[in-house]
Design a protein around this motif. Structure first.
Motif, PDB file in Angstrom:
ATOM      1  N   GLN A   1       3.751 -23.708  41.152  1.00 49.53           N
ATOM      2  CA  GLN A   1       4.879 -23.244  42.080  1.00 49.53           C
ATOM      3  C   GLN A   1       5.800 -21.969  41.813  1.00 49.53           C
ATOM      4  N   THR A   2       5.581 -22.050  40.494  1.00 46.92           N
ATOM      5  CA  THR A   2       6.682 -20.949  39.852  1.00 46.92           C
ATOM      6  C   THR A   2       6.252 -19.545  41.080  1.00 46.92           C
ATOM      7  N   ALA A   3       4.553 -19.783  40.488  1.00 49.85           N
ATOM      8  CA  ALA A   3       4.464 -18.576  40.987  1.00 49.85           C
ATOM      9  C   ALA A   3       4.561 -18.082  41.969  1.00 49.85           C
ATOM     10  N   PHE A   4       4.864 -19.392  43.067  1.00 55.08           N
ATOM     11  CA  PHE A   4       4.175 -19.300  44.831  1.00 55.08           C
ATOM     12  C   PHE A   4       6.204 -17.972  44.528  1.00 55.08           C
ATOM     13  N   GLN A   5       6.328 -19.586  43.994  1.00 50.53           N
ATOM     14  CA  GLN A   5       8.658 -18.790  44.113  1.00 50.53           C
ATOM     15  C   GLN A   5       8.537 -17.590  43.647  1.00 50.53           C
ATOM     16  N   GLN A   6       8.428 -16.991  42.509  1.00 48.77           N
ATOM     17  CA  GLN A   6       8.602 -15.465  42.210  1.00 48.77           C
ATOM     18  C   GLN A   6       8.102 -14.344  43.138  1.00 48.77           C
ATOM     19  N   PHE A   7       6.317 -14.464  43.577  1.00 49.86           N
ATOM     20  CA  PHE A   7       6.097 -13.433  44.096  1.00 49.86           C
ATOM     21  C   PHE A   7       6.203 -13.553  45.680  1.00 49.86           C
ATOM     22  N   LYS A   8       6.764 -14.929  46.166  1.00 49.17           N
ATOM     23  CA  LYS A   8       6.040 -15.976  47.734  1.00 49.17           C
ATOM     24  C   LYS A   8       7.141 -15.673  48.361  1.00 49.17           C
ATOM     25  N   GLU A   9       8.431 -16.495  47.294  1.00 51.21           N
ATOM     26  CA  GLU A   9       9.886 -16.837  47.306  1.00 51.21           C
ATOM     27  C   GLU A   9       9.665 -17.912  48.791  1.00 51.21           C
ATOM     28  N   THR A  10       8.152 -18.930  48.417  1.00 54.62           N
ATOM     29  CA  THR A  10       8.692 -20.432  49.123  1.00 54.62           C
ATOM     30  C   THR A  10       7.456 -21.373  48.004  1.00 54.62           C
ATOM     31  N   THR A  11       7.117 -22.361  48.725  1.00 54.91           N
ATOM     32  CA  THR A  11       6.601 -22.884  48.144  1.00 54.91           C
ATOM     33  C   THR A  11       4.672 -22.865  48.090  1.00 54.91           C
ATOM     34  N   PRO A  12       3.624 -23.831  47.415  1.00 61.48           N
ATOM     35  CA  PRO A  12       2.733 -23.442  47.746  1.00 61.48           C
ATOM     36  C   PRO A  12       2.013 -23.903  49.128  1.00 61.48           C
ATOM     37  N   LEU A  13       2.712 -25.102  49.379  1.00 62.33           N
ATOM     38  CA  LEU A  13       2.454 -25.928  50.504  1.00 62.33           C
ATOM     39  C   LEU A  13       3.240 -25.029  52.108  1.00 62.33           C
TER      40      LEU A  13
END
Length: 338
Positions: free
Chosen positions: A254-266
């Motif tokens: 979740q942290t990685a998605f927030q940092q690199f994609k600015e969203t949640t995995p789902l």
């Protein structure tokens, strides 16, 4: 995995159109071959190397001919002319290749090739999966749409000359005597280098994204997570499933998605699915009902799907079909059924 190179060679002199069509069907791809002038005989030579997801060949057409493929390979190609002229027709677009002007294009779009007398060239083909894989790595984003690539490129200067140099070097490596053979892994890297040079330098529908400022490299577990999502798009997925396959914890994912994609995995997964549905519904060749398309992309609750689709694109799925494919016709009516 061991990298294996296969070689084939043929020379046909004074063949008629039926003989050439039969030869193409057996060795390359089903095609209708015709001479440039009715009744003329056809003479060609070809030497071909196939190496995994790539291939390279040297072709010579002494007589001139027209080739219309009935089954076009799902691949991309670079043609480096040596002599003579070749025209490639794709819909209303026609490209002309002569010495100094190469062609880069999606072979699946080629409708007819016209090779004039004494045409010779080196051709390099890249499997579609290889192109998509390398573009996805360059973008740090899964490529779901077709790479729209069909253009000429100058081969006497600039990037075109450098791509041509790699193609020529590749050919010379494969033509070397047995004792001077270049290691197969090096051959593979040369093919991959050509793919990257073409993707980064030849205009296509992803060029603007590639030119944007590069973001920091994504961590490996995030790339694994996205690859897993793409491979299992139609299946029910939870954050725990994705984290497990990516080899990380739910919190770290979740942290990685927030940092690199600015969203949640789902949310990221849902947007990829929505983009996939929209692409399918916008395709005039698709005849599946909306409900089936939605299920193919992982949406099992059709009422909820329609709502999130409207929120994402400002139109209903049925409106997408009508907008891109017209209101008339039985195919369209079948597709707009919910």
């Amino acid at each position: 995995m061991r990298y294996v190179t296969r070689r084939s060679k043929f020379s046909i002199v004074e063949a008629d159109a039926d003989q050439m069509s039969e030869h193409y069907a057996k060795t390359l791809s089903p095609a209708k071959v015709e001479p440039l002038r009715l009744g003329d005989r056809i003479s060609v030579e070809d030497k071909h190397y196939a190496a995994g997801r790539f291939s390279i060949w040297s072709g010579k057409c002494h007589s001139g001919m027209k080739v219309a493929f009935s089954e076009r390979p799902d691949a991309y190609a670079f043609y480096l002319p040596v002599s003579g002229a070749m025209e490639i027709a794709a819909g209303r677009t026609q490209l002309l290749s002569t010495p100094g002007t190469g062609v880069v294009g999606d072979i699946s779009r080629f409708e007819k090739l016209t090779l004039h007398a004494d045409r010779s060239h080196i051709g390099v083909a890249f499997d579609k999966a290889a192109m998509v894989s390398h573009l996805s790595e360059l973008l740090d984003f899964p490529v779901l749409d077709r790479i729209d690539l069909f253009t000429t490129i100058g081969t006497n200067s600039g990037i075109g000359a450098r791509v041509a140099s790699v193609a020529t070097f590749l050919w010379n490596c494969l033509e070397a005597e047995d004792g001077d053979n270049v290691p197969p892994a090096a051959i593979e890297r040369l093919f991959e280098a050509m793919v990257i040079m073409i993707l980064e330098s030849v205009p296509h529908n992803y060029t603007s994204r590639l030119k944007r400022s590069a973001s920091p490299a994504m961590p490996r577990n995030l790339k694994r997570a996205i690859e897993y999502m793409v491979a299992h798009m139609s299946q029910p997925l939870t954050v725990s499933d994705i984290a497990r396959e990516a080899g990380t914890s739910v919190r770290s994912l979740q942290t990685a998605f927030q940092q690199f994609k600015e969203t949640t995995p789902l949310t990221y997964l849902r947007q990829m699915r929505l983009d996939g549905v929209r692409k399918a519904l916008s395709d005039g060749a698709n005849s599946l009902p909306i409900a089936e398309v939605a299920r193919n992309w992982g949406f099992s609750h059709l009422g909820r799907f329609s709502a999130v689709y409207y929120n994402a694109f400002g139109e209903t799925p049925s409106e997408t079909v009508k907008l891109h494919c017209g209101k008339a016709g039985s195919t369209t009516r079948r597709r707009t059924e919910n």
